[in-house]
Every structure is written in structure tokens, then in C-alpha cells.
Scaffold this motif. Structure first.
Motif, PDB file in Angstrom:
ATOM      1  N   SER A  46       0.826  -1.208   0.000  1.00 15.83           N
ATOM      2  CA  SER A  46       0.000   0.000   0.000  1.00 15.83           C
ATOM      3  C   SER A  46       0.857   1.253   0.000  1.00 15.83           C
ATOM      4  O   SER A  46       1.752   1.419   0.835  1.00 15.83           O
ATOM      5  CB  SER A  46      -0.908   0.025   1.236  1.00 15.83           C
ATOM      6  N   PHE A  47       0.558   2.128  -0.935  1.00 21.41           N
ATOM      7  CA  PHE A  47       1.282   3.413  -1.029  1.00 21.41           C
ATOM      8  C   PHE A  47       1.002   4.226   0.232  1.00 21.41           C
ATOM      9  O   PHE A  47       1.887   4.889   0.760  1.00 21.41           O
ATOM     10  CB  PHE A  47       0.806   4.150  -2.271  1.00 21.41           C
ATOM     11  N   THR A  48      -0.239   4.126   0.697  1.00 26.30           N
ATOM     12  CA  THR A  48      -0.598   4.857   1.921  1.00 26.30           C
ATOM     13  C   THR A  48       0.303   4.436   3.079  1.00 26.30           C
ATOM     14  O   THR A  48       0.835   5.267   3.808  1.00 26.30           O
ATOM     15  CB  THR A  48      -2.065   4.558   2.292  1.00 26.30           C
ATOM     16  N   HIS A  60      -2.659  12.362   6.209  1.00 30.89           N
ATOM     17  CA  HIS A  60      -4.096  12.489   5.997  1.00 30.89           C
ATOM     18  C   HIS A  60      -4.420  12.656   4.519  1.00 30.89           C
ATOM     19  O   HIS A  60      -3.515  12.964   3.712  1.00 30.89           O
ATOM     20  CB  HIS A  60      -4.691  13.643   6.817  1.00 30.89           C
ATOM     21  N   VAL A  61      -5.669  12.413   4.190  1.00 27.44           N
ATOM     22  CA  VAL A  61      -6.145  12.490   2.798  1.00 27.44           C
ATOM     23  C   VAL A  61      -7.065  13.698   2.669  1.00 27.44           C
ATOM     24  O   VAL A  61      -7.961  13.886   3.496  1.00 27.44           O
ATOM     25  CB  VAL A  61      -6.925  11.210   2.415  1.00 27.44           C
ATOM     26  N   GLU A  62      -6.814  14.535   1.664  1.00 27.08           N
ATOM     27  CA  GLU A  62      -7.708  15.673   1.378  1.00 27.08           C
ATOM     28  C   GLU A  62      -8.394  15.419   0.037  1.00 27.08           C
ATOM     29  O   GLU A  62      -7.718  15.146  -0.957  1.00 27.08           O
ATOM     30  CB  GLU A  62      -6.900  16.979   1.301  1.00 27.08           C
ATOM     31  N   GLU A  91     -10.202  12.427  -6.923  1.00 25.13           N
ATOM     32  CA  GLU A  91      -8.893  13.083  -6.896  1.00 25.13           C
ATOM     33  C   GLU A  91      -8.644  13.584  -5.477  1.00 25.13           C
ATOM     34  O   GLU A  91      -9.483  14.266  -4.882  1.00 25.13           O
ATOM     35  CB  GLU A  91      -8.832  14.240  -7.902  1.00 25.13           C
ATOM     36  N   VAL A  92      -7.471  13.213  -4.958  1.00 24.98           N
ATOM     37  CA  VAL A  92      -7.146  13.571  -3.584  1.00 24.98           C
ATOM     38  C   VAL A  92      -5.702  14.040  -3.491  1.00 24.98           C
ATOM     39  O   VAL A  92      -4.899  13.799  -4.396  1.00 24.98           O
ATOM     40  CB  VAL A  92      -7.339  12.369  -2.621  1.00 24.98           C
ATOM     41  N   ARG A  93      -5.411  14.716  -2.380  1.00 27.09           N
ATOM     42  CA  ARG A  93      -4.038  14.993  -2.006  1.00 27.09           C
ATOM     43  C   ARG A  93      -3.691  14.076  -0.835  1.00 27.09           C
ATOM     44  O   ARG A  93      -4.449  13.995   0.131  1.00 27.09           O
ATOM     45  CB  ARG A  93      -3.890  16.461  -1.562  1.00 27.09           C
ATOM     46  N   LEU A 103      -0.399  13.624  -5.393  1.00 24.33           N
ATOM     47  CA  LEU A 103      -1.761  13.814  -5.910  1.00 24.33           C
ATOM     48  C   LEU A 103      -2.201  12.461  -6.453  1.00 24.33           C
ATOM     49  O   LEU A 103      -1.415  11.784  -7.138  1.00 24.33           O
ATOM     50  CB  LEU A 103      -1.779  14.848  -7.029  1.00 24.33           C
ATOM     51  N   ALA A 104      -3.405  12.047  -6.139  1.00 19.91           N
ATOM     52  CA  ALA A 104      -3.878  10.744  -6.616  1.00 19.91           C
ATOM     53  C   ALA A 104      -5.191  10.929  -7.375  1.00 19.91           C
ATOM     54  O   ALA A 104      -6.038  11.745  -7.009  1.00 19.91           O
ATOM     55  CB  ALA A 104      -4.086   9.782  -5.448  1.00 19.91           C
ATOM     56  N   ARG A 105      -5.317  10.165  -8.453  1.00 22.32           N
ATOM     57  CA  ARG A 105      -6.554  10.188  -9.265  1.00 22.32           C
ATOM     58  C   ARG A 105      -6.970   8.738  -9.505  1.00 22.32           C
ATOM     59  O   ARG A 105      -6.185   7.961 -10.078  1.00 22.32           O
ATOM     60  CB  ARG A 105      -6.307  10.906 -10.591  1.00 22.32           C
ATOM     61  N   LYS A 126     -11.068   8.636   4.218  1.00 19.62           N
ATOM     62  CA  LYS A 126     -10.393   7.348   4.473  1.00 19.62           C
ATOM     63  C   LYS A 126      -9.598   6.950   3.226  1.00 19.62           C
ATOM     64  O   LYS A 126     -10.096   7.052   2.105  1.00 19.62           O
ATOM     65  CB  LYS A 126     -11.425   6.264   4.805  1.00 19.62           C
ATOM     66  N   PRO A 127      -8.356   6.496   3.381  1.00 24.60           N
ATOM     67  CA  PRO A 127      -7.553   6.153   2.205  1.00 24.60           C
ATOM     68  C   PRO A 127      -8.136   4.969   1.432  1.00 24.60           C
ATOM     69  O   PRO A 127      -8.520   3.966   2.022  1.00 24.60           O
ATOM     70  CB  PRO A 127      -6.190   5.775   2.789  1.00 24.60           C
ATOM     71  N   LEU A 128      -8.187   5.099   0.137  1.00 26.60           N
ATOM     72  CA  LEU A 128      -8.688   4.025  -0.729  1.00 26.60           C
ATOM     73  C   LEU A 128      -7.932   2.734  -0.470  1.00 26.60           C
ATOM     74  O   LEU A 128      -8.518   1.633  -0.448  1.00 26.60           O
ATOM     75  CB  LEU A 128      -8.532   4.457  -2.188  1.00 26.60           C
ATOM     76  N   GLY A 129      -6.622   2.871  -0.261  1.00 26.78           N
ATOM     77  CA  GLY A 129      -5.793   1.674  -0.084  1.00 26.78           C
ATOM     78  C   GLY A 129      -6.213   0.845   1.111  1.00 26.78           C
ATOM     79  O   GLY A 129      -6.089  -0.387   1.089  1.00 26.78           O
ATOM     80  N   TYR A 131      -9.069   0.167   2.029  1.00 20.94           N
ATOM     81  CA  TYR A 131     -10.135  -0.746   1.574  1.00 20.94           C
ATOM     82  C   TYR A 131      -9.577  -1.792   0.615  1.00 20.94           C
ATOM     83  O   TYR A 131      -9.747  -3.000   0.805  1.00 20.94           O
ATOM     84  CB  TYR A 131     -11.244   0.060   0.901  1.00 20.94           C
ATOM     85  N   LEU A 132      -8.859  -1.347  -0.400  1.00 19.43           N
ATOM     86  CA  LEU A 132      -8.398  -2.285  -1.438  1.00 19.43           C
ATOM     87  C   LEU A 132      -7.481  -3.367  -0.870  1.00 19.43           C
ATOM     88  O   LEU A 132      -7.594  -4.542  -1.214  1.00 19.43           O
ATOM     89  CB  LEU A 132      -7.667  -1.522  -2.553  1.00 19.43           C
ATOM     90  N   PHE A 133      -6.579  -2.983   0.025  1.00 19.79           N
ATOM     91  CA  PHE A 133      -5.623  -3.964   0.547  1.00 19.79           C
ATOM     92  C   PHE A 133      -6.195  -4.805   1.681  1.00 19.79           C
ATOM     93  O   PHE A 133      -5.587  -5.772   2.123  1.00 19.79           O
ATOM     94  CB  PHE A 133      -4.312  -3.277   0.969  1.00 19.79           C
ATOM     95  N   SER A 134      -7.402  -4.430   2.121  1.00 20.59           N
ATOM     96  CA  SER A 134      -8.031  -5.259   3.174  1.00 20.59           C
ATOM     97  C   SER A 134      -9.015  -6.255   2.562  1.00 20.59           C
ATOM     98  O   SER A 134      -9.550  -7.115   3.249  1.00 20.59           O
ATOM     99  CB  SER A 134      -8.774  -4.368   4.180  1.00 20.59           C
ATOM    100  N   GLN A 139      -7.211  -7.490  -6.573  1.00 19.01           N
ATOM    101  CA  GLN A 139      -5.821  -7.860  -6.884  1.00 19.01           C
ATOM    102  C   GLN A 139      -5.200  -6.753  -7.722  1.00 19.01           C
ATOM    103  O   GLN A 139      -5.805  -6.309  -8.720  1.00 19.01           O
ATOM    104  CB  GLN A 139      -5.787  -9.192  -7.675  1.00 19.01           C
ATOM    105  N   ARG A 140      -3.986  -6.330  -7.332  1.00 12.74           N
ATOM    106  CA  ARG A 140      -3.331  -5.266  -8.092  1.00 12.74           C
ATOM    107  C   ARG A 140      -2.620  -5.838  -9.315  1.00 12.74           C
ATOM    108  O   ARG A 140      -1.981  -6.889  -9.235  1.00 12.74           O
ATOM    109  CB  ARG A 140      -2.319  -4.540  -7.203  1.00 12.74           C
ATOM    110  N   GLY A 141      -2.732  -5.117 -10.430  1.00  9.17           N
ATOM    111  CA  GLY A 141      -1.955  -5.476 -11.621  1.00  9.17           C
ATOM    112  C   GLY A 141      -0.590  -4.798 -11.588  1.00  9.17           C
ATOM    113  O   GLY A 141      -0.247  -4.123 -10.604  1.00  9.17           O
TER     114      GLY A 141
HETATM  115  C1  LIG Z   1      -4.273   2.391  -3.551  1.00  9.21           C
HETATM  116  C2  LIG Z   1      -3.918   3.042  -2.464  1.00  9.21           C
HETATM  117  O1  LIG Z   1      -4.685   4.094  -1.996  1.00  9.21           O
HETATM  118  C3  LIG Z   1      -4.085   5.363  -1.895  1.00  9.21           C
HETATM  119  C4  LIG Z   1      -5.165   6.276  -1.470  1.00  9.21           C
HETATM  120  C5  LIG Z   1      -5.928   6.941  -2.404  1.00  9.21           C
HETATM  121  C6  LIG Z   1      -7.215   7.643  -2.031  1.00  9.21           C
HETATM  122  O2  LIG Z   1      -7.551   7.694  -0.814  1.00  9.21           O
HETATM  123  O3  LIG Z   1      -7.896   8.126  -2.958  1.00  9.21           O
HETATM  124  C7  LIG Z   1      -5.501   6.973  -3.750  1.00  9.21           C
HETATM  125  C8  LIG Z   1      -4.321   6.401  -4.133  1.00  9.21           C
HETATM  126  C9  LIG Z   1      -3.457   5.666  -3.226  1.00  9.21           C
HETATM  127  O4  LIG Z   1      -2.205   6.257  -3.077  1.00  9.21           O
HETATM  128  C10 LIG Z   1      -2.720   2.662  -1.667  1.00  9.21           C
HETATM  129  O5  LIG Z   1      -2.631   3.081  -0.483  1.00  9.21           O
HETATM  130  O6  LIG Z   1      -1.877   1.906  -2.216  1.00  9.21           O
END
Ligand SMILES: C=C(O[C@@H]1C=C(C(=O)O)C=C[C@H]1O)C(=O)O
Length: 188
Positions: A46-48, A60-62, A91-93, A103-105, A126-129, A131-134, A139-141
Motif C-alpha cells: 500500500s502506497f498509503t 491524511h487524505v484531502e 482526486e485527492v491529495r 496527488l492521486a486520481r 479514508k484512504p482508498l488503499g 479498503y483495497l488492501f483489506s 488484486q493489483r496489476g
Molecule cells: C491504492 C492506495 O490508496 C491510496 C489512497 C488513495 C485515495 O484515498 O484516494 C488513492 C491512491 C493511493 O495512493 C494505496 O494506499 O496503495
């Protein structure tokens, strides 16, 4: 008709980006990918989480904008969507110690929003990651590397993106590295 459609963009928040299927391929055109950015361009987990580890105080995520809007043609092609088909775009910071570092899109086709995926429209800060990594169903490509069109000293120059797959649907997560990330991450 979806309930929330993004207003037309006041200004492009992300620079036009050329995407390469590998860091090596991008490196043929921009050796900077092998510098301080390399770690961030190749984080597989997870990038987060990686950003959190670099924070001294807090992460934090904006939210910059989110809602239903047509992806750009290149994103639609990457996702196999018909031109101008609406998707949920977020789109978030991503901020470390009070400063935007990334910056994430994220482009989420409507198929991904069905069933448990409806949570993707209600993430808020809440960070997208998280959710995705839980969720083992996602599955990430492979990671792709992006070279951004220069747009000033504070704009992102390098980016990464990957598809996340769940059964027959996929969403596209792009992360654009801001120069502040290197200044912070270079801290000992
Ligand atoms: C996919 C992830 O989620 C991170 C969180 C994001 C969000 O909250 O919109 C977007 C991109 C990611 O950097 C991650 O943590 O790897």
C-alpha cells in the motif's frame, strides 16, 4: 442518471502524462526515475502505508474532487470503457505532516460500484488503499510509470499507476509524486 456529476473542471489539477508499462522503459526517456523517486515508483504494497512510514507526525487524505465524470480517452481505453462513459473519479491529495506529498486520481467504472463496491463512493477522507488492501477480492496489476508534462517547479514530474481487479471489473489508481515528497522522504 447518477446522483452526483462533477462540475466541469475549473483547471486541470494533474499534468498530461505519458505512461510506460515499465520503469525501465520510462527510464530510457527520463533517467530521474532511477533517482530518489525510484523507491516511490516501485512500492508494491500500500502506497498509503509507505507514506505513513515516512511521516513524523501524521498522514491524511484531502479530497480535491470526486463524482461521476467521463474519464479522459486514454483512461477509458486503459479500462476498456466506451468513450464518454461515466465513471466515479476521485482526486485527492495525500499529505504527510500537513504537506501534500502526492496527488492521486482514481477512475472507478460503474461496474465496480455494485454490491460491496458501493463503499468506493463513500470513502471520504479514508484512504482508498485501506479498503483495497483489506479486501482479498481486489488484486493489483503491474505498476506503470508515468512521465508528466513539465508544469512548474511544484508540479509532479513522475507518476505511477496500476489497475486493481475484482472478478470482471477493474479500477485505475494513479499517483503523481510532488517534489515535497522527496524533500520530506529524504529526511534521515
Ligand atoms: C491504492 C492506495 O490508496 C491510496 C489512497 C488513495 C485515495 O484515498 O484516494 C488513492 C491512491 C493511493 O495512493 C494505496 O494506499 O496503495
Amino acid at each position: 442518471m447518477p446522483s452526483k456529476v462533477c462540475e466541469p473542471r475549473a483547471e486541470p489539477s494533474l499534468p498530461p502524462t505519458l505512461w510506460y508499462r515499465s520503469l525501465a522503459a520510462a527510464g530510457l526517456y527520463c533517467p530521474d526515475v532511477h533517482g530518489p523517486a525510484r523507491y516511490w515508483l516501485t512500492v508494491e504494497s500500500s502506497f498509503t502505508q509507505a507514506l505513513r512510514q515516512k511521516c513524523r507526525e501524521r498522514f491524511h487524505v484531502e479530497i480535491v474532487r470526486e463524482g461521476f465524470t467521463p474519464p479522459n480517452p486514454e483512461e477509458a481505453h486503459r479500462l476498456g470503457l466506451a468513450p464518454r462513459q461515466l465513471a466515479w473519479v476521485r482526486e485527492v491529495r495525500l499529505c504527510g505532516d500537513g504537506q501534500p506529498w502526492v496527488l492521486a486520481r482514481t477512475v472507478i467504472p460503474q461496474d465496480c460500484l455494485r454490491g460491496h463496491g458501493r463503499i468506493l463512493r463513500n470513502l471520504g477522507n479514508k484512504p482508498l488503499g485501506a479498503y483495497l488492501f483489506s479486501s482479498p477480492e481486489w488484486q493489483r496489476g503491474p505498476l506503470e510509470t508515468g512521465l508528466c508534462k513539465p508544469a512548474g517547479s511544484r508540479a509532479p514530474r513522475l507518476a505511477r499507476r496500476s489497475l486493481f481487479h475484482r472478478q470482471s471489473c477493474a479500477l485505475l489508481v494513479g499517483e503523481y509524486l510532488l517534489p515535497t515528497l522527496y524533500q520530506a522522504a529524504g529526511r534521515v
